[in-house]
Design an enzyme around this catalytic site. Structure first.
Site, mmCIF file in Angstrom:
data_model
loop_
_atom_site.group_PDB
_atom_site.id
_atom_site.type_symbol
_atom_site.label_atom_id
_atom_site.label_comp_id
_atom_site.label_asym_id
_atom_site.label_seq_id
_atom_site.Cartn_x
_atom_site.Cartn_y
_atom_site.Cartn_z
ATOM 1 C CD1 TRP A 281 -2.723 1.500 0.464
ATOM 2 C CD2 TRP A 281 -2.131 1.800 2.602
ATOM 3 N NE1 TRP A 281 -3.517 2.493 0.988
ATOM 4 C CE2 TRP A 281 -3.173 2.690 2.303
ATOM 5 C CE3 TRP A 281 -1.602 1.800 3.895
ATOM 6 C CZ2 TRP A 281 -3.694 3.587 3.238
ATOM 7 C CZ3 TRP A 281 -2.118 2.677 4.823
ATOM 8 C CH2 TRP A 281 -3.152 3.559 4.500
ATOM 9 C CG ASP B 84 -2.019 -3.022 7.463
ATOM 10 O OD1 ASP B 84 -3.072 -2.928 8.126
ATOM 11 O OD2 ASP B 84 -1.715 -2.208 6.568
ATOM 12 C CE LYS C 71 -10.362 -0.242 3.751
ATOM 13 N NZ LYS C 71 -9.992 0.698 2.779
HETATM 14 C C1 LMR Z 1 -7.059 2.007 -0.441
HETATM 15 O O1 LMR Z 1 -5.937 1.485 -0.477
HETATM 16 O O2 LMR Z 1 -7.676 2.385 -1.444
HETATM 17 C C2 LMR Z 1 -7.726 2.184 0.900
HETATM 18 O O3 LMR Z 1 -6.985 1.572 1.886
HETATM 19 C C3 LMR Z 1 -8.017 3.603 1.182
HETATM 20 C C4 LMR Z 1 -6.797 4.424 1.402
HETATM 21 O O4 LMR Z 1 -6.750 5.112 2.425
HETATM 22 O O5 LMR Z 1 -5.885 4.419 0.566
#
Ligand code: LMR
Length: 398
Positions: free
Chosen positions: A130, A210, A245
């Protein structure tokens, strides 16, 4: 003074919300930010949440602070959800919960906790991960490192991951995605988790897991396999959990930092540090989301309703994965993209290039992250052919 400050590009994921909202094409499709959508394209408030809110409205008597660790009932509920009600770690008082502003807030707490209390420890992130993981840990001043996860052929490369983990300096922190890997959608099998545990033990690594999508992969307990395995066999670990979520509480910012120590005394020590970290960041967490979650999880009736709603969301996403692969059949692409049906969670790394993603946006008003990540949960059955046709056009003309 401000004249020397440069403008920076907007966030790669959140920036898509504005771009999508400004697009006037009635055909537009949002596969960007990770929010669940129902068949009508809405991100609804869950029925269990609405009912809990109605009860809270009646019961709430104060808006006073809830303390740096947040609502203890919320903490207990999340610990049971994540570790399992019967976990011996709970009975031994080895786990601490600190309510946080979303899973993101929990990650920042974890980052600051590591920086202050484990000086010199580096953190290892999956490649890809992420994108905000990079920002959060860098902002906290940690040294970032990567371990391979997805290879150039857009497949989970577990041997490369394991080989890298075997080289990590003793005592470093390794961030693992519990389930529904963001952005790729490729999850570890149980056997692979077992192997990760062995390496973590051998190298004496500190896992930071996570856990943002519990219930969106294979089930609330099934998705906790890796987390519970590590917790059961290790003395110490960190978990960041999110109710964004699975309770659909995105904007209520409802997360939790879980710290597990060797014994109760050491748990109290590290817990005191988490309180200071929270205090210095935002003092007290927002209350509403945590109150909803504890209201639901304290009621047998609301818990059942909520579990059914999670199942409904998960089944819809997993069904859409297969439907999407089927929609690609008329364009001769169903084999090439068959892996999408096997991935788990909201996201799929499609393998599309940034240029192809740009073309989808510019020519078809289909919005997704430039890494090629699509939010499968943003698809709807009646738009699958439109999306499939557009993907076929950009893939074939590449
Ligand atoms: C995403 O990856 O789209 C979600 O976790 C929202 C975010 O905060 O990025």
């Amino acid at each position: 003074m401000f004249q020397q400050i440069a403008r920076v590009p907007g966030d790669a994921i959140l920036g898509l919300i504005d771009a999508y909202n400004q697009d006037t094409n009635p055909e537009k499709v949002d596969l960007g930010v990770g929010v669940y959508r129902d068949a009508q394209g809405n991100t609804p408030v869950l029925r269990s949440v609405k009912e809990a809110e109605a009860r809270l409205l009646q019961q709430e008597t104060t808006k006073s602070y809830i303390g740096s660790h947040g609502d203890p009932r919320y903490g207990e509920a999340v610990l049971a959800l994540v570790l399992g009600e019967a976990s011996p770690i709970l009975a031994a008082g080895r786990a601490s919960a600190t309510q946080s502003p979303g899973g993101t807030g929990a990650l920042r707490l974890a980052a600051d906790f590591i920086k202050v209390n484990l000086p010199g420890k580096g953190i290892w992130l999956s490649d890809p991960t992420w994108p905000n993981h990079l920002g959060i840990f860098e902002a906290a001043g940690l040294k970032l490192n990567k371990y391979p996860y997805v290879n150039a052929a857009n497949q989970l490369d577990f041997p490369a991951m394991l080989a890298c983990l075997q080289q990590i300096p003793h005592g470093d922190v390794v961030l693992l995605h519990a389930c529904c890997h963001n952005p790729s959608g490729f999850d570890l099998t149980r056997e692979q988790w077992d192997q990760v545990l062995e390496v973590v033990k051998e190298r004496e690594l500190l896992p930071l897991v996570d856990f943002a999508y519990q219930g969106f992969g294979d089930g609330l307990d099934e998705d906790a396999y890796g987390v519970r395995l590590l917790a059961e066999h290790l003395d110490e670990m960190i978990i960041t959990s999110s109710c964004s979520k699975n309770f659909g509480l995105y904007r209520e910012r409802t997360g939790c930092l879980i710290l597990i120590a060797r014994n109760h005394e050491e748990m109290l020590n590290i817990r005191s540090q988490a309180a200071i970290t929270a205090r210095e960041n935002y003092s007290n967490p927002p209350s509403h989301g945590g109150a909803i979650v504890s209201e639901i999880l304290q009621s047998t009736e609301l818990t059942q309703l909520w579990r059914d709603e999670v199942t409904e969301m998960r089944n819809r996403i997993n069904g859409l994965r297969q439907d999407f692969v089927d929609a690609l059949k008329p364009y001769g692409l169903s084999e090439q993209f068959a892996f999408i049906a096997e991935q788990r969670g909201m996201f799929s790394y499609t393998g599309l290039t940034p240029q192809q993603v740009d073309r989808l946006r510019d020519e078809y008003s289909i919005y997704m992250v430039r890494s090629g990540r699509a939010n499968v949960a943003g698809m709807s059955t009646d738009r699958l052919d439109y999306i499939a046709k557009a993907i076929a056009a950009v893939v074939k003309q590449a």
